[in-house]
Design a protein around this motif. Structure first.
Motif: not given
Ligand code: GLY
Ligand code: AMP
Length: 417
Positions: A212, A214, A226, A269, A283, A285, A287, A289-292
């Motif tokens: 990503d 950031k 994001g 994630y 970190e 997550n 769910r 990733g956005d934009p992954e």
């Molecule tokens: N691209 C990082 C996130 O979705 O947290």
């Protein structure tokens, strides 16, 4: 099968698109979605915070599978509500989603299961936090404990910067309740890797890696956002690096959650810093990733709906991936991640191979901006260089009076900077 996707961003557009390609899926609904998704799904105007409304809709429409995109409904317990209603849903319960929802929980969890991560200190007290920063010195990382849409992190290169961030969080409540506590973290150096896996209890099926971007501006300058663009694969790492991260991070995390009575089902994630001493978790997550998601899902050759059903029934699906590279660039409203105006005319959209719409609305037959991140355009090619060249060529079609995009997505891999 009828499938329901929850959420309204580019990630959910990618999920809805990928699910719509499945031969076993007859219909995709997305709630609330955005008008850019109408090419692959039917929009349902129920907000993602209306958990009861969503589960009633799923029951009435006899939805066979619900997939939850964003973290906020997960932490609010959407999976718990759907499960209680006897609905099939892919995502973690709110107990399991805490691995994302509380950075202090995640840190303590990692310590207990010896999952490699930087050292840390948690406090609610400003003076104590300042004392700790002065003891440790800069660079140091300050994080709001709870959810802050990717914006609650300051990598401080001076003590003054760290103290200003602490003041924003603890004194001025910039992130509300999410900043009732801060996590002060050791600064880690290395190359970043986003590694996601399909998880069901102890079963971990890793995806291909992505990276990503950031920061808002070229050269990794400006505030954290994001995410401004992504690419996959990440050639800075080989399969042995990925295998090590699965072995040392994703597998022990999934198994640790089972042992803790918080068994995780969904996308886990890991945001990793790949240091000289191995992977370190920045970190977790709960769910995609956005934009992954927007660059990883176009490489998935397996049927996503079948993969999710197999996982939910306790099987371990075999995934097949395209060897091609995918590179995606986000166009965001001018001003993002700070204040920005909405309702600005977008003009013609780029005719990229993959166009995932996030913060846009339809008006007078065209699109207007309706959020910070507006869209992501991606291209697939046999090399990252080709995908990058193709995407930037397509983006020239975009009227950039009201939106901006980074011009260097993928350069870390391509130019090895
Ligand atoms: N691209 C990082 C996130 O979705 O947290
Ligand atoms: P996060 O929201 O936790 O993903 O953090 C946003 C960004 O801040 C990450 O992608 C990293 O670039 C950076 N970051 C977070 N934690 C650290 C750390 N401990 N050391 C160095 N950089 C970090």
């Amino acid at each position: 099968m009828k499938v329901l996707v929850i959420g309204s961003g580019g990630r959910e557009h990618a999920l809805a698109w990928k699910l719509s390609e499945s031969p076993v899926v007859s219909k995709v609904y997305v709630a609330p979605g955005n008008p850019g998704m109408e090419n692959v799904a039917e929009l349902v105007s129920i907000n993602e915070a209306d958990l009861k409304g969503l589960s009633t809709f799923a029951q009435e429409q006899a939805i066979d599978l619900t997939v939850v995109g964003p973290e906020v409904p997960l932490l609010a317990g959407i999976v718990n509500v759907f499960q209680e209603a006897g609905l099939r849903v892919f995502g973690p319960t709110k107990e399991a989603a805490l691995i994302e929802g509380s950075k202090s929980f995640a840190k303590e969890f990692m310590q207990r299961y010896q999952i490699p991560s930087g050292s840390y200190f948690v406090t609610t007290d400003f003076d104590e936090a300042v004392t700790h920063v002065k003891q440790q010195g800069a660079p140091i990382v300050i994080k709001a404990d709870g959810l802050a849409a990717g914006k609650g992190v300051t990598v401080a290169f001076s003590e003054e910067e760290a103290i200003a961030a602490l003041s924003d969080i603890l004194k001025d409540s910039k992130f509300g309740d999410a900043g009732a506590q801060v996590v002060i973290e050791e600064y880690l150096e290395g190359e970043e890797l986003s590694l996601m896996a399909f998880v069901h209890g102890d079963t971990v099926v890793p995806m291909v890696g992505a990276q990503d971007h950031k920061r808002a501006f070229d050269g990794d300058k400006g505030p954290n956002t994001g995410g401004m663009g992504a690419y996959s694969p990440v050639p800075q790492f080989d399969q042995a690096d990925i295998d090590q991260a699965v072995r040392e991070v994703l597998q022990p995390a999934a198994s640790g959650m089972v042992k803790d009575g918080r068994s995780f089902t969904g996308i886990l994630y890991a945001g990793l810093m790949m240091t000289g001493a191995g992977p370190r978790v920045i970190e977790f997550n709960a769910r995609f990733g956005d934009p992954e998601a927007q660059v990883v899902l176009p490489r998935l050759e397996s049927d996503l709906a079948v993969v999710l059903l197999d996982l939910l029934s306790g099987e371990t699906p075999d995934l097949t991936w395209s060897d091609d590279a995918v590179l995606g660039v986000v166009a965001a409203s001018k001003g993002y991640p700070g204040p920005y105006e909405k309702g600005k005319q977008l003009g013609m959209l780029p005719d990229a191979a993959y166009l995932f719409i996030a913060g846009a609305d339809r008006k007078n037959g065209g699109y207007v901006t309706a959020g910070g991140r507006v869209l992501l355009a991606a291209e697939k090619a046999s090399t990252l260089e080709e995908a990058q060249a193709a995407v930037y060529q397509k983006l020239e079609q975009l009227d950039d009076r009201h939106v901006f995009y980074r011009k260097d997505i993928g350069d870390r891999a391509i130019k090895r900077i």
